[in-house]
Design a protein around this motif. Structure first.
Motif, PDB file in Angstrom:
ATOM      1  N   GLN A  65      40.539  10.251 -83.163  1.00  0.00           N
ATOM      2  CA  GLN A  65      40.021   9.544 -81.795  1.00  0.00           C
ATOM      3  C   GLN A  65      41.235   9.162 -80.968  1.00  0.00           C
ATOM      4  O   GLN A  65      41.583   9.441 -79.785  1.00  0.00           O
ATOM      5  N   ASP A  66      42.214   8.148 -81.388  1.00  0.00           N
ATOM      6  CA  ASP A  66      43.382   7.854 -81.013  1.00  0.00           C
ATOM      7  C   ASP A  66      44.135   9.021 -80.639  1.00  0.00           C
ATOM      8  O   ASP A  66      44.621   9.112 -79.315  1.00  0.00           O
TER       9      ASP A  66
ATOM     10  N   SER B  27      35.773   1.221 -81.027  1.00  0.00           N
ATOM     11  CA  SER B  27      35.295   2.604 -81.184  1.00  0.00           C
ATOM     12  C   SER B  27      33.675   2.360 -81.373  1.00  0.00           C
ATOM     13  O   SER B  27      33.112   2.849 -82.171  1.00  0.00           O
TER      14      SER B  27
ATOM     15  N   LEU C  79      35.364  12.010 -87.588  1.00  0.00           N
ATOM     16  CA  LEU C  79      35.845  12.143 -86.125  1.00  0.00           C
ATOM     17  C   LEU C  79      36.724  10.984 -85.721  1.00  0.00           C
ATOM     18  O   LEU C  79      37.703  11.293 -84.950  1.00  0.00           O
ATOM     19  N   PHE C  80      36.322   9.910 -86.018  1.00  0.00           N
ATOM     20  CA  PHE C  80      36.955   8.503 -85.625  1.00  0.00           C
ATOM     21  C   PHE C  80      38.295   8.643 -85.983  1.00  0.00           C
ATOM     22  O   PHE C  80      39.193   7.939 -85.341  1.00  0.00           O
TER      23      PHE C  80
ATOM     24  N   TYR D 178      28.925  10.289 -80.068  1.00  0.00           N
ATOM     25  CA  TYR D 178      29.614   9.125 -80.534  1.00  0.00           C
ATOM     26  C   TYR D 178      31.123   9.035 -79.899  1.00  0.00           C
ATOM     27  O   TYR D 178      31.778   8.240 -79.401  1.00  0.00           O
ATOM     28  N   PHE D 179      31.369  10.193 -80.572  1.00  0.00           N
ATOM     29  CA  PHE D 179      32.945  10.577 -80.540  1.00  0.00           C
ATOM     30  C   PHE D 179      33.291  10.684 -78.965  1.00  0.00           C
ATOM     31  O   PHE D 179      34.312   9.988 -78.580  1.00  0.00           O
TER      32      PHE D 179
ATOM     33  N   VAL E 252      42.793  10.551 -77.730  1.00  0.00           N
ATOM     34  CA  VAL E 252      42.779   9.847 -76.240  1.00  0.00           C
ATOM     35  C   VAL E 252      44.218  10.502 -75.561  1.00  0.00           C
ATOM     36  O   VAL E 252      44.442  10.581 -74.419  1.00  0.00           O
TER      37      VAL E 252
ATOM     38  N   ASN F 175      33.272   7.241 -77.244  1.00  0.00           N
ATOM     39  CA  ASN F 175      34.371   6.769 -77.706  1.00  0.00           C
ATOM     40  C   ASN F 175      35.882   7.019 -76.986  1.00  0.00           C
ATOM     41  O   ASN F 175      36.579   5.952 -76.609  1.00  0.00           O
ATOM     42  N   VAL F 176      35.964   8.234 -76.669  1.00  0.00           N
ATOM     43  CA  VAL F 176      37.044   8.776 -76.009  1.00  0.00           C
ATOM     44  C   VAL F 176      37.064   8.207 -74.547  1.00  0.00           C
ATOM     45  O   VAL F 176      38.008   7.943 -74.207  1.00  0.00           O
TER      46      VAL F 176
ATOM     47  N   GLN G 206      29.008  13.596 -82.788  1.00  0.00           N
ATOM     48  CA  GLN G 206      29.988  14.029 -81.808  1.00  0.00           C
ATOM     49  C   GLN G 206      29.485  13.563 -80.445  1.00  0.00           C
ATOM     50  O   GLN G 206      30.762  13.151 -79.696  1.00  0.00           O
TER      51      GLN G 206
END
Length: 684
Positions: free
Chosen positions: A674-675, A7, A670-671, A525-526, A678, A529-530, A523
């Protein structure tokens, strides 16, 4: 790779800050034993006299060495050194509220010798990687351009998490021959590393790229040089011309990639052979070109993103163990191999991506092919389809033992530091339960990740659970007919990487005043990362971005960018525009504009809209209506509420259903979802 998602936050726009250039004013002579005892070993007396007058004697005397003594002692006599420096990071342009919030890249001025960067210092923060820069020091470059190249590397390094348990950096240059500058273990402190980069000398010569690649392959990742088995190996090649021997360079690059190293290439100027650089790189997505040395900074963001992506590469080595015992029968065994072939077809097989081996087991173990036997998906799938049914009893214990003692032994393709995955499919009980469990324990203790597919009802579920790394990696289907329907579940759990089915993904980010620029950045970053985990391509996943406050702002449409790195770059450069919270306008804009065929929507692709907000909309009734109309287009809408000021009923109305609604306590969390985002995005 398994179950652990990288991430690293993408690059973000930030205030441009000049950076002091520590490069010396004169070319460095060769190293001599007459160097001052307390001066850095790479700094000769002549160079010391040219150091800035403002630097006091005490300050000079405490400067960290740019090259360790042990490294100097192991250098070949023929190894002189050379390098160059460049920097020209991108400068964001302020945008008006009526314009899209992404900076206009065509208007960004070149800043050839500043240290400015718009990448956050915590990028790639949690990655363990050994990164070696291989820099061209040939005559065509010249001393000034060589310095620009060095400054470019210095800027790139500034945004990596340098440390003994994080990213370590080595440096090799090449001209007539390879020239070791410093090893991975020599500078594990970022400030010392950057200082060392300021004292790398330039020595001209030809463009013997093959020699540089060979040196890196044979030396740079060895334990004595600081290489780590559990770190991803990355080589960044920077050049301004054609290799003297392109075939030799290609061969050396191939051998590097073959052992799991990710190779990135950056070509500078009109004389580079872009096709040759693409062939040297791990893939076409791992190469970039700058028009000249003064424009190097414009390539900084993309090169950084490629480096981060390489650091988190989700390569793995997987062995398939297929039960061929008499209880299966020919028909069921063929259904099992069809399942295995379809499963493998979802991965990108190659020396730097996923590698696959296979064996069957009955009364004995029958090796089908090793990890390094096939290097493309089609060949592996064809090999699986050719596997012959043999019958026999169920010696599961022998199969597990064979994996550990043969498939991952030296010489058969396993790459150090790459996850070891075992997928075993069986329809019965082993002939020796205790020995099977013992062999499974040995695999687990040696770091293997074992997935077990249990077929039918004639099973010892306790034994199956003991075979798998943990119960969450056990999958049971009632019959062989159910295997195909089970494929998406297994693929999703094995690797969070979608893209086999086309999807049009739209991020909708709240830019209202309640967020503030720092939270808005989280946001971004999120979203980055996705995106990193999506297979971005015109025929796979497309990505668009919309922000909203008082009105909706298009950042980029679905058909604007064709690869992941350009999408990540665009997300990172998105500007914050404060205002009220007109969620309704954002949802309407997505429906009428973003998801129109004119702007890239594909009728065969599933549209997925991901809405992030930290508060209640300004017009709740209009938001409810806009959400219903958007869902009516067939789009899957994922709603993410951040903090305590969101309206839960409104989030439920925005989301397609309860399974697509998420809440987090703050932007910092938020992290944690994340999974899940996705997986929901991949599944549509």
């Amino acid at each position: 790779m398994m179950g652990v998602l990288s991430s690293a936050p993408p690059m973000a726009g930030s205030t441009m800050r000049p950076m002091t250039n520590a490069a010396t004013k004169t070319a460095m002579p060769t190293m001599k034993s007459t160097m001052g005892n307390t001066m850095p070993p790479m700094i000769s007396t002549t160079m010391r006299k040219t150091m800035p007058p403002a630097m006091s004697t005490s300050m000079r005397n405490t400067m960290p060495p740019a090259m360790s003594t042990s490294m100097r002692n192991t250098m070949r006599p023929a190894m002189s050194t050379g390098m160059k420096s460049t920097m020209a990071p991108m400068v964001s342009t302020s945008m008006r509220n009526t314009m899209p919030p992404m900076a206009d890249t065509t208007k960004r001025p070149t800043m050839a010798m500043t240290g400015a960067t718009n990448m956050p210092s915590d990028s790639c923060f949690d990655k363990k990687a050994d990164v070696v820069f291989l820099l061209d020091a040939s005559t065509s470059e010249g001393a000034d351009n060589f310095k620009k190249q060095l400054s470019f590397v210095k800027n790139l390094v500034a945004n990596l998490n340098i440390g003994p348990q994080a990213v370590k950096v080595g440096l090799v240059t090449f001209s007539d021959d390879a020239h070791l500058q410093f090893n991975l273990d020599d500078h594990v402190d970022k400030s010392i590393l950057q200082l060392a980069l300021g004292f790398v000398p330039y020595q001209s010569g030809s463009t013997n790229m093959a020699s540089g690649l060979n040196y890196v392959r044979m030396n740079s990742f060895q334990p004595a040089a600081g290489g780590r088995d559990d770190a991803q190996r990355v080589v960044v090649v920077i050049t301004d011309g054609k290799a003297d021997d392109p075939q030799a360079a290609y061969k050396e690059a191939f051998l590097l990639r073959k052992n799991g190293t990710i190779v990135l290439t950056l070509g500078i100027g009109p004389d580079v052979d872009s096709t040759a650089l693409a062939n040297i790189a791990s893939s076409a997505n791992y190469t970039v070109q700058a028009p000249d040395f003064d424009s190097l900074g414009l390539s900084l963001d993309k090169t950084f993103l490629m480096t981060c992506d390489a650091c988190e590469q989700r390569a793995f080595d997987m062995v398939l163990l297929l039960d061929t015992s008499a209880s299966e029968g020919l028909t069921h065994f063929q259904e099992q191999t069809a399942f295995a072939a379809d499963f493998v077809s979802q991965f990108e097989i190659g020396p730097t991506k996923v590698q696959v081996a296979a064996a069957t087991f009955g009364s004995a173990v029958y090796r089908q092919f090793y990890l390094n036997q096939y290097d493309d998906t089609t060949s592996v799938v064809d090999a699986i389809r050719r596997i012959v049914y043999t019958g026999g009893t169920t010696y599961t214990q022998l199969a597990l033992q064979y994996v550990r003692t043969n498939f991952f032994a030296d010489g058969y393709g396993h790459r150090k530091g790459v996850p070891k995955i075992v997928l075993i499919a069986t329809d019965g009980r082993s002939t020796n339960r205790a020995e099977t469990i013992r062999q499974a324990d040995m695999l687990r203790n040696e770091g293997y990740i074992v997935y077990a597919v249990a077929i039918g009802n004639n099973l010892d579920l306790a034994e199956v659970n003991a075979i798998a790394t943990d119960p969450s990696r056990v999958y049971q289907v009632q019959s062989f007919d159910d295997l195909q329907a089970f494929l998406p579940t297994l693929k999703s759990d094995l690797c969070f990487d979608c893209g086999q089915e086309p999807a049009d993904v739209v991020f909708v980010l709240d830019s209202s005043s309640s967020e503030g620029p720092r939270n808005f950045q989280k946001q971004l970053y999120f979203a980055g990362n996705v995106t990193r985990q999506l297979a971005v391509a015109p025929d796979k996943v497309q990505v668009a971005l919309v922000t909203f406050s008082t009105t909706a702002y298009n950042v980029f449409y679905l058909n604007r960018y064709k690869n992941k790195y350009d999408v990540l770059d665009a997300i990172a450069r998105t500007n914050y525009i404060a205002g009220s919270t007109h969620t309704d306008e954002a949802l309407t804009f997505v429906r009428l504009n973003t998801l129109s065929t004119l702007h890239g929507r594909r009728l065969q692709a599933q549209p997925v809209v991901i809405v992030l907000t930290d508060g209640q909309s300004s017009l709740p009734a209009e938001t409810l209506s806009a959400a219903q109309l958007l869902q009516g287009t067939g789009a899957t809408v994922i709603a993410v509420g951040i903090g305590s000021n969101t309206d839960d009923a409104e989030l439920s109305a925005i989301a397609s259903d309860a399974a697509h609604k998420f809440n987090v306590n703050s932007f910092d969390f938020l992290f944690s979802i994340q999974d899940q985002i996705v997986k929901e995005t991949c599944e549509g």
